[in-house]
Design an enzyme around this catalytic site. Structure first.
Site, PDB file in Angstrom:
ATOM      1  N   THR A   7       6.451   3.569   3.053  1.00  0.00           N
ATOM      2  CA  THR A   7       5.391   2.979   2.491  1.00  0.00           C
ATOM      3  C   THR A   7       4.210   3.894   2.345  1.00  0.00           C
ATOM      4  OG1 THR A   7       4.040   1.869   3.616  1.00  0.00           O
ATOM      5  CG2 THR A   7       4.818   2.269   5.447  1.00  0.00           C
ATOM      6  N   ASN A   9       1.588   2.639   3.418  1.00  0.00           N
ATOM      7  CA  ASN A   9      -0.131   1.205   4.255  1.00  0.00           C
ATOM      8  C   ASN A   9       0.136   1.878   5.727  1.00  0.00           C
ATOM      9  OD1 ASN A   9      -0.753  -0.736   5.572  1.00  0.00           O
ATOM     10  ND2 ASN A   9      -0.821  -2.273   4.166  1.00  0.00           N
ATOM     11  N   GLY A  11      -1.487   1.038   8.379  1.00  0.00           N
ATOM     12  CA  GLY A  11      -1.242  -0.493   8.949  1.00  0.00           C
ATOM     13  C   GLY A  11       0.281  -0.630   9.104  1.00  0.00           C
ATOM     14  N   ASP A  64       7.658  -5.695   1.764  1.00  0.00           N
ATOM     15  CA  ASP A  64       6.650  -6.421   0.990  1.00  0.00           C
ATOM     16  C   ASP A  64       6.121  -7.757   1.714  1.00  0.00           C
ATOM     17  OD1 ASP A  64       4.666  -6.054  -1.735  1.00  0.00           O
ATOM     18  OD2 ASP A  64       6.307  -8.037  -2.608  1.00  0.00           O
ATOM     19  N   PHE A 140      -5.524  -4.670   9.588  1.00  0.00           N
ATOM     20  CA  PHE A 140      -6.220  -4.216   8.047  1.00  0.00           C
ATOM     21  C   PHE A 140      -5.881  -5.274   6.892  1.00  0.00           C
ATOM     22  CE2 PHE A 140      -1.322  -4.321   6.205  1.00  0.00           C
ATOM     23  CZ  PHE A 140      -1.007  -4.402   7.520  1.00  0.00           C
ATOM     24  N   ARG A 168       5.335  -9.444  10.066  1.00  0.00           N
ATOM     25  CA  ARG A 168       6.223  -9.147  10.187  1.00  0.00           C
ATOM     26  C   ARG A 168       7.052  -8.361  11.083  1.00  0.00           C
ATOM     27  NH1 ARG A 168       2.175  -6.290   8.830  1.00  0.00           N
ATOM     28  NH2 ARG A 168       2.790  -6.543   6.363  1.00  0.00           N
TER      29      ARG A 168
HETATM   30  P1  IMP Z   1       2.168  -5.481  -0.037  1.00  0.00           P
HETATM   31  O1  IMP Z   1       2.648  -5.364  -1.297  1.00  0.00           O
HETATM   32  O2  IMP Z   1       3.038  -5.538   0.809  1.00  0.00           O
HETATM   33  O3  IMP Z   1       1.750  -3.877   0.601  1.00  0.00           O
HETATM   34  O4  IMP Z   1       1.095  -6.003   0.637  1.00  0.00           O
HETATM   35  C1  IMP Z   1       0.302  -7.067  -0.631  1.00  0.00           C
HETATM   36  C2  IMP Z   1      -1.304  -6.406   0.027  1.00  0.00           C
HETATM   37  O5  IMP Z   1      -0.811  -7.684   1.754  1.00  0.00           O
HETATM   38  C3  IMP Z   1      -2.138  -5.454   0.769  1.00  0.00           C
HETATM   39  O6  IMP Z   1      -3.134  -5.812   0.015  1.00  0.00           O
HETATM   40  C4  IMP Z   1      -1.864  -5.883   1.900  1.00  0.00           C
HETATM   41  O7  IMP Z   1      -3.141  -5.097   3.064  1.00  0.00           O
HETATM   42  C5  IMP Z   1      -1.707  -6.896   2.473  1.00  0.00           C
HETATM   43  N1  IMP Z   1      -1.077  -7.325   3.535  1.00  0.00           N
HETATM   44  C6  IMP Z   1       0.692  -7.351   4.254  1.00  0.00           C
HETATM   45  N2  IMP Z   1       0.478  -7.306   5.547  1.00  0.00           N
HETATM   46  C7  IMP Z   1      -0.544  -7.597   6.132  1.00  0.00           C
HETATM   47  C8  IMP Z   1      -0.607  -8.038   7.293  1.00  0.00           C
HETATM   48  O8  IMP Z   1      -0.259  -8.218   8.074  1.00  0.00           O
HETATM   49  N3  IMP Z   1      -2.245  -7.802   7.281  1.00  0.00           N
HETATM   50  C9  IMP Z   1      -2.936  -8.212   6.329  1.00  0.00           C
HETATM   51  N4  IMP Z   1      -2.928  -7.200   4.931  1.00  0.00           N
HETATM   52  C10 IMP Z   1      -1.474  -7.558   5.157  1.00  0.00           C
END
Ligand code: IMP
Length: 185
Positions: A7, A9, A11, A64, A140, A168
């Site tokens: 990842t 990310n 967070g 995701d 985040f 998660r």
């Molecule tokens: P991703 O494509 O899985 O990275 O996430 C899609 C969007 O959702 C990204 O902008 C992440 O920051 C947001 N996101 C994913 N998981 C969380 C979470 O647990 N809390 C807040 N935002 C999240």
């Protein structure tokens, strides 16, 4: 067992390090850039990621996730990253102005590939609603505008509190259940 989380990310990474770490897994971060497809479901996005990454990696998990708002038929959902980049939390709150039905859920799909085993996905959801205003500075993404109890936003919970109830955290519990039941076979 060592688990590599692929990842970018930070967070998400902190949450995995904490939840999997507490269950006795050694967690490390993998930075392997790959193209995510745009699809209708998180599972499709993750399944494609598993396929692509399995060509070069033999042991990893990917994640995701998305925020699904009932009143908008699930938007932003699979478009959550785009919505956060373009609208941001303020933009989403603006779209929600005057909307009474503020129910929403976070969904997390984890893809897992371990040596000598077939790849699989597990998913989990966390029901809540969108606050009227941002709250908190932890976490985040959409954390400041999402609440499960109507009082504290996800950005007001420490990592362990969030992991106990979040999409998660629940997906990690399902992942670990599956790994342990396979190990017991
Ligand atoms: P991703 O494509 O899985 O990275 O996430 C899609 C969007 O959702 C990204 O902008 C992440 O920051 C947001 N996101 C994913 N998981 C969380 C979470 O647990 N809390 C807040 N935002 C999240």
């Amino acid at each position: 067992m060592k688990i590599k989380v692929i990842t970018s990310n930070e967070g998400k990474m902190r949450e995995y390090a904490r939840s999997l770490g507490a269950l006795g897994y050694e967690v490390c971060k993998g930075k392997v850039p790959y193209d995510e497809i745009q699809a209708d479901t998180l599972e499709e996005v993750v399944s494609h990621g598993l396929k692509v990454l399995s060509e070069t990696e033999d042991s990893f998990i990917i994640d995701d996730s998305g925020l699904f708002i009932d009143r908008f038929d699930g938007f932003p959902g699979v478009y959550s990253a785009y919505a956060l980049r373009t609208l941001g939390n303020e933009g989403l709150l603006k779209l929600m102005e005057g909307v009474d039905d503020r129910r929403a859920s976070f969904v997390c799909c984890i893809g897992c590939k371990l040596p000598g085993r077939d790849a699989f996905t597990v998913s989990a959801a966390c029901e809540g609603h969108i606050l009227e205003e941002r709250r908190g500075s932890l976490g985040f993404g959409f954390d400041p505008i999402f609440t499960t109890d109507g009082e504290r936003s996800f950005a007001e919970l420490d990592i362990d509190e969030k992991n106990r109830i979040s999409h998660r955290g629940l997906a990690v519990a399902a992942l670990v259940d599956r790994l342990r039941s396979e190990e017991g076979r």
